[in-house]
Design a protein around this motif. Structure first.
Motif, PDB file in Angstrom:
ATOM      1  N   ARG A 279      51.489  62.806  35.693  1.00  0.00           N
ATOM      2  CA  ARG A 279      50.368  62.008  36.207  1.00  0.00           C
ATOM      3  C   ARG A 279      50.810  60.662  36.773  1.00  0.00           C
ATOM      4  N   LEU A 383      57.110  46.474  36.293  1.00  0.00           N
ATOM      5  CA  LEU A 383      55.789  46.860  35.782  1.00  0.00           C
ATOM      6  C   LEU A 383      55.987  47.859  34.651  1.00  0.00           C
ATOM      7  N   SER A 392      42.358  59.145  31.001  1.00  0.00           N
ATOM      8  CA  SER A 392      41.271  58.157  30.991  1.00  0.00           C
ATOM      9  C   SER A 392      41.679  56.827  31.640  1.00  0.00           C
ATOM     10  N   ASP A 393      42.958  56.503  31.653  1.00  0.00           N
ATOM     11  CA  ASP A 393      43.361  55.206  32.201  1.00  0.00           C
ATOM     12  C   ASP A 393      43.987  55.324  33.599  1.00  0.00           C
ATOM     13  N   ALA A 395      42.707  55.256  36.591  1.00  0.00           N
ATOM     14  CA  ALA A 395      42.223  54.261  37.560  1.00  0.00           C
ATOM     15  C   ALA A 395      42.872  52.911  37.276  1.00  0.00           C
ATOM     16  N   ARG A 396      43.008  52.584  36.006  1.00  0.00           N
ATOM     17  CA  ARG A 396      43.588  51.295  35.630  1.00  0.00           C
ATOM     18  C   ARG A 396      45.079  51.246  35.978  1.00  0.00           C
ATOM     19  N   ALA A 398      46.437  52.896  38.389  1.00  0.00           N
ATOM     20  CA  ALA A 398      46.494  52.807  39.855  1.00  0.00           C
ATOM     21  C   ALA A 398      46.299  51.371  40.321  1.00  0.00           C
ATOM     22  N   VAL A 399      45.395  50.639  39.687  1.00  0.00           N
ATOM     23  CA  VAL A 399      45.173  49.235  40.057  1.00  0.00           C
ATOM     24  C   VAL A 399      46.468  48.452  39.901  1.00  0.00           C
ATOM     25  N   ARG A 400      47.127  48.674  38.775  1.00  0.00           N
ATOM     26  CA  ARG A 400      48.327  47.883  38.501  1.00  0.00           C
ATOM     27  C   ARG A 400      49.453  48.247  39.469  1.00  0.00           C
ATOM     28  N   GLU A 402      49.100  49.628  42.515  1.00  0.00           N
ATOM     29  CA  GLU A 402      48.763  49.168  43.871  1.00  0.00           C
ATOM     30  C   GLU A 402      48.926  47.657  43.987  1.00  0.00           C
ATOM     31  N   ALA A 403      48.521  46.937  42.934  1.00  0.00           N
ATOM     32  CA  ALA A 403      48.665  45.478  42.974  1.00  0.00           C
ATOM     33  C   ALA A 403      50.141  45.095  43.049  1.00  0.00           C
ATOM     34  N   LEU A 404      50.969  45.832  42.315  1.00  0.00           N
ATOM     35  CA  LEU A 404      52.410  45.575  42.385  1.00  0.00           C
ATOM     36  C   LEU A 404      52.909  45.756  43.819  1.00  0.00           C
ATOM     37  N   GLU A 406      51.121  45.572  46.504  1.00  0.00           N
ATOM     38  CA  GLU A 406      50.548  44.516  47.348  1.00  0.00           C
ATOM     39  C   GLU A 406      51.364  43.223  47.240  1.00  0.00           C
ATOM     40  N   GLY A 415      47.346  48.422  51.504  1.00  0.00           N
ATOM     41  CA  GLY A 415      45.958  48.705  51.169  1.00  0.00           C
ATOM     42  C   GLY A 415      45.662  50.173  51.429  1.00  0.00           C
ATOM     43  N   GLN A 416      44.943  50.743  50.501  1.00  0.00           N
ATOM     44  CA  GLN A 416      44.696  52.188  50.591  1.00  0.00           C
ATOM     45  C   GLN A 416      43.536  52.469  51.534  1.00  0.00           C
TER      46      GLN A 416
END
Lengths: 420, 262
Positions: A279, A383, A392-393, A395-396, A398-400, A402-404, A406, A415-416
């Protein structure tokens, strides 16, 4: 190979990692071109391994389960056995395991044990012996429970890698495994048989290193996930080795894929990403990253060194190769830091992502040293992702990730695209 | 690039609320906050459309839209999705050019973002798998204390004694709160204890990131003065508070949209 292996790719793609192939595998049509593609061959990896194991079993070859890269596969092969990796990558078997094991334990151990309890891993069910090691406490104590209903041979793994007495103890442990295999399977493991098995394993490691090395390119011809798919749970399958050669040839001649060069080059370290638990790999690569180097037990870590074929004592040669694996159970584990330093440079990684399975104490603690290396010495962002097998996590995470990316592409180029 | 004429928008689709900001050049001309409820797609439309309406604009007037937040890729309104980490950093810097650290506590996330001198994200920390110390955490606790979420900040000022809530796990903390209630500990003291436990968690992230003042606090939880006070006490410094802390992510998204409109 089995005549029906080629047409299993459709269902094998999303199959439960350890479920046996369905009986109707010969019913659909198959084209020869598909049969020839190494990528498709490894998409059927579990099915191929299953066919191979069934075939071996019917020829009275023992199936020997392993759950760690410290298990010297060559010795098992020299005993005529088939070494099969039994590490569980499915969340489905975890609830059953939690009837026996604490919930706060690494998902890999729980999943593996859950397969044992629910009897749903056909490879574990057909295994005549499981080779276990005293690596982390979680595995060590889980093996005690497994040994109540399964033949388990435990190797005591010393953990001071640079201590000569520790090494001598490891040599003794390999001799004990040899004796166990010889008695249990009524075979003679000769030095020549060990050398022959070492030759096969060296070739396999060399081929896999070659494929991994393709990721050094500016625009690699495959993704990290595709490379990971080339890992088989059974080592030394002749067709696998042929397919590795074929894959390397095809991929080397691939035209440069421009998309690959714009992705963020990631070095993934930490815990193994076993079959079924990919995953986080997918999240990283779906977020604009490209895992150019996987420094873990399902990547480069166990294949960086070969067995010395010219050594006078092949057992000591085996012991040396395996004792050098830089798992976080070792203390001090400076080899990991040295390899990370070298691999980051060699693969030109732009960031280090450290995957830690929840409750994996050794990798969890060692992440401090890895972060320090990345940020203070290599000056690449780091990271750490701590998670388990439940999505369950996602999405969270993915945020981290993607932010990395960025932060690495401060013009927000990564940006996606939104859903149309 | 002259962006003063252009209209851009940012939509922050969070787990609890969805916020839209409309910019003309660098000026906020409208914003709107709506609950996300069960559909991030319709919440995004609602927040965006009513913000446009209050500005007297139509979709066609907007040259670029960036989405952020939990639901950032689930809307067709935006041309691009950027994470809330980048957007909060950009938004907070616009409001407070001196900011070096952003503390964002939203519905189900808490984050600390360390900025570089030129305002880029240098490093960030974020809660992993659970909702500990987030808006959701406070919601659950308010319910356990039979109290309105909005009155938590005021009630905390009435505390007579500092007590320690040792769990930041929502589930464990809830049982701890129930046990404290049963022991007869005044509600005000418990609320202050909860705020302090959130502050402790944030402080841990600040230390790990080696982040420093000036701090800006964003996200819905910044509206709870009790949490703000507890964080200020723990950090030993005042934090900068936006007038409308909930729209900082959407503001950042709109600014990014303005920089990259084509």
């Amino acid at each position: 190979m089995s005549k029906c292996s080629g047409d299993k790719q459709v269902k094998a793609k999303n199959c439960d990692p350890c479920s046996p192939p369905s009986v109707d595998c010969c019913s659909s049509a198959v084209t020869t071109e598909q049969n020839d593609s190494p990528t498709l061959w490894f998409e059927n990896m579990i099915d191929n391994c299953y066919d191979y194991a069934i075939d071996a079993k019917s020829n009275s070859r023992p199936i020997v389960g392993i759950m760690c890269e410290y298990a010297p596969r060559e010795l098992i092969m020299a005993a005529g056995g088939v070494p099969v990796c039994l590490c569980g990558g499915s969340a489905k078997t975890i609830p059953a395991a939690e009837d026996y094991l604490p919930a706060n334990l690494c998902p890999l151990i729980k999943s593996t044990f859950g397969y044992h309890i629910t009897k749903t891993n056909p490879f574990l069910e057909m295994a005549d012996l499981v080779v276990a090691e005293t690596t982390c406490d979680g595995k060590k104590k889980m093996f005690e429970l497994m040994a109540e209903t399964k033949a388990v041979h435990l190797m005591e793994l010393p953990q001071k890698q640079d201590d000569s007495e520790a090494f001598e103890h490891w040599v003794t442990e390999i001799h004990k495994l040899k004796a166990e295999l010889e008695t249990r399977f009524d075979v003679q493991i000769t030095p020549e048989k060990i050398r022959e098995a070492s030759r096969i394993m060296n070739r396999e490691r060399n081929l896999r290193r070659g494929l991994a090395g393709l990721m050094k390119a500016d625009a690699p011809p495959l993704t990290g996930r595709q490379l990971l798919n080339f890992k088989s749970i059974i080592s030394g399958i002749p067709t696998d080795l042929e397919k590795y050669e074929e894959a390397a040839e095809i991929l080397r001649s691939h035209s440069r894929n421009g998309d690959m060069s714009s992705r963020v080059r990631v070095l993934l370290t930490g815990v193994p990403v076993v079959h079924g638990a990919e995953r986080v790999v997918d999240i990283i690569e779906e977020s604009g990253g490209l895992i150019v180097c996987m420094e873990n037990c399902t990547g480069l870590k166990p294949i960086l060194e070969d067995v010395d074929l010219n050594a006078a004592d092949p057992i000591r040669a085996l012991a040396k190769k395996y004792f050098h694996i830089h798992c976080a159970v070792m203390t001090r584990n400076t080899r990991r830091i040295d390899y990370l330093r070298a691999l980051t440079a060699e693969y030109r990684a732009e960031c280090v992502i450290d995957l830690v399975w929840q409750a994996c104490v050794t990798y969890d603690i060692e992440s401090y040293q890895v972060r320090r290396l990345a940020e203070q010495e290599l000056h690449v962002p780091y990271l750490r992702i701590e998670t388990d097998y439940s999505p369950s996590d996602s999405a969270r995470i993915a945020v981290r990730v993607e932010a990395l990316f960025e932060t690495l592409r401060s013009s927000y180029r990564t940006g996606q695209p939104c859903r149309k | 690039m002259n962006t003063t004429q252009h209209i851009t928008a940012g939509i922050d689709i969070g787990s609890l609320s969805t916020d839209a900001v409309i910019l003309r050049g660098e000026q906020i001309i409208a914003y709107n906050v709506v609950p996300t409820l069960s559909s991030s797609e319709s919440a995004a439309s609602l927040a965006y459309d009513s913000a446009l309406e209050s500005a007297g604009l139509a979709h066609a007037d907007v040259s670029n839209v960036v989405a952020t937040g939990y639901g950032r890729t689930s809307t067709s309104l935006a041309g691009k999705a950027v994470t809330e980490i980048t957007c909060h950093a950009v938004g907070a810097r616009r409001l407070f050019p001196q900011a070096m650290t952003v503390i964002d506590i939203g519905g189900q996330d808490s984050k600390v973002i360390r900025l570089s001198d030129d305002g880029r994200v240098e490093d960030f920390a974020m809660n992993d798998k659970c909702a500990a110390g987030t808006g959701r955490f406070l919601e659950v606790m308010a319910r356990a204390l039979d109290t309105d979420l909005k009155s938590l900040g005021h009630l905390a000022t009435l505390a007579t004694q500092d007590i320690r809530i040792s769990s930041t796990c929502t589930v464990f903390a809830e049982s701890e709160v129930v046990a404290l209630v049963a022991k007869g500990v005044p509600k005000e003291n418990i609320i202050r204890g909860l705020h302090r436990s959130i502050a402790e968690r944030i402080y841990g992230m600040v230390v790990r990131l080696r982040a420093g003042a000036p701090f800006v606090m964003t996200g819905g939880v910044a509206k709870n003065s009790g949490v703000v006070t507890a964080i200020e006490e723990r950090l030993g410094t005042k934090v900068l508070l936006p007038e409308e802390p909930q729209i900082v992510g959407a503001l950042g998204a709109a600014i990014i949209a303005a920089k990259h409109e084509h």
